[in-house]
Scaffold this active site. Structure first.
Site, short mmCIF file in Angstrom:
data_model
loop_
_atom_site.label_atom_id
_atom_site.label_comp_id
_atom_site.label_asym_id
_atom_site.label_seq_id
_atom_site.Cartn_x
_atom_site.Cartn_y
_atom_site.Cartn_z
N HIS A 166 0.82 -1.22 0.00
CA HIS A 166 0.00 0.00 0.00
C HIS A 166 0.85 1.26 0.00
CE1 HIS A 166 -3.48 -2.43 0.46
NE2 HIS A 166 -3.18 -2.84 1.69
N ASP A 203 -2.35 -10.86 -2.21
CA ASP A 203 -2.93 -10.39 -0.96
C ASP A 203 -4.40 -10.05 -1.23
OD1 ASP A 203 -1.80 -8.95 1.81
OD2 ASP A 203 -3.53 -7.90 0.97
N HIS A 205 -6.00 -7.53 -0.44
CA HIS A 205 -6.17 -6.10 -0.73
C HIS A 205 -5.45 -5.71 -2.02
CE1 HIS A 205 -6.70 -6.59 3.63
NE2 HIS A 205 -7.54 -5.57 3.56
N ASP A 283 -4.13 -13.00 4.04
CA ASP A 283 -5.41 -12.43 4.50
C ASP A 283 -6.59 -12.86 3.63
OD1 ASP A 283 -4.51 -10.97 2.36
OD2 ASP A 283 -4.54 -9.03 3.37
#
Length: 356
Positions: A166, A203, A205, A283
């Site tokens: 991120h 991931d 995200h 995740d």
């Protein structure tokens, strides 16, 4: 006349910044010769974030990196003396991608607390934040950068940490303070004579940080399989994904693995990488409070095997970063997956010594 002058000035400053970046990379101490007696598995006890229990205020298991290694040692896959410890990334190393103003902003504990999503960090003196929070992240950045070199030399490398997808050159967020993925790729371009890199970001995200950093760089192909209904909801960065596969909340193992198989086939046709950077967040696990997907532990093992096989069949070096994963069970699952990769011959944990 003035337009031409400003245009040439722009070209000149761009050339100057590229020269400065190249010089920083070439003078860095993050690349060093690793003896063959060591495995291309990178970890330091400094990775773990532990300070007065504050780390427990974020759902991320900030000691999972050490627990992964302990499981591997107990399982007989890893001898702790064969782990590679990376140097810490210095300010000059970080300036290869990050702006001076962004790095200066980390001298504010308030700013760091926002990025790591732990409000009480704002109340700590910054020297403690540097030592207890940012130092572990900088060690992991050193590990990601070194992992690319080891992957090129050995065919694979695993940084038991990193994957801060991120964070871009001028902005952190989502527990990601430094852009280790962008940094390791820039180092690979300059030091490893590599010109085509594929990021496979699995991931849960979206990896908006590296997507922004490489938005106009055709040397980087990004395959991102993510849940579109959760953080970071970065619609601008989505425009920069070479191949996006959206998996909605509640997606189960079989459907996920089918989509991954299809995506890898497309990626293999579209791009011929010289290096694969695999962001292997756990995740996606069923029950993860932030990922909201329903992938089983065996599904994660199968996922990792598919990505390693993709690189192995093309004889392309691959480096793996462990990235996100917000359940205590993540460490065990990552260790089990690494054991499986070893059993399937996709990584060699015996190395040159012939014994674990």
């Amino acid at each position: 006349m003035s337009t031409m002058a400003s245009s040439s000035t722009g070209v000149s400053s761009s050339t100057d910044s590229e020269t400065l970046r190249r010089n920083r990379i070439l003078s860095s101490k993050l690349y060093f010769d690793v003896p063959l007696s060591k495995l291309p598995l990178i970890y330091s006890p400094s990775y773990n974030i532990q300070f007065l229990g504050i780390e427990k205020l974020h759902p991320f298991d900030s000691s999972k990196w050490g627990r992964i290694c302990r499981f591997l040692i107990v399982d007989g896959v890893l001898d702790k003396n064969r782990i590679v410890e990376p140097p810490e990334a210095t300010k000059d190393d970080l300036l290869v991608v990050h702006s001076e103003s962004y790095l200066n902003s980390l001298k504010s504990s308030v700013n760091v607390s926002i990025i790591v999503e732990v409000p009480p960090v704002a109340l700590l003196p910054n020297f403690l934040v540097q030592q207890k929070v940012l130092h572990p992240f900088r060690k992991q950045v050193g590990g990601s950068i070194l992992a690319a070199k080891l992957a090129k030399e050995r065919g694979w490398a695993i940084n038991v940490g990193g994957g801060f997808h991120h964070c871009s050159g001028d902005k952190g967020g989502g527990f990601c303070v430094y852009a280790d993925i962008s940094l390791c790729i820039q180092y690979a371009f300059t030091r490893l004579n590599i010109s085509r890199v594929m990021i496979i970001d699995l991931d849960a995200h979206q990896g908006n940080g590296h997507e922004k950093d490489f938005s106009r760089d055709r040397r980087v192909y990004i395959l991102d399989i993510y849940n579109p209904g959760i953080y970071p909801l970065d619609y601008e960065a989505r425009r920069y994904i070479s191949q996006k596969v959206e998996v909605v909340s509640g997606t189960e193992t079989e459907e996920y693995l089918t989509k991954l198989d299809e995506a890898l086939k497309v990626a293999g046709r579209m791009f011929d990488p010289e290096l694969v950077v695999y962001n292997a967040g756990t995740d996606i696990l069923d029950g993860d409070p932030l990922g909201r997907l329903k992938i089983s532990p065996d599904g994660i093992t199968a996922r990792d095997e598919k990505v390693f096989r993709f690189a192995h069949e093309r004889n392309v070096p691959l480096l793996m970063l462990t990235s996100g994963g917000y359940m205590k069970s993540s460490a065990r699952i990552i260790a089990d997956s690494i054991v499986n990769l070893s059993k399937k011959g996709l990584i060699d944990t015996l190395g040159s010594t012939g014994k674990v």
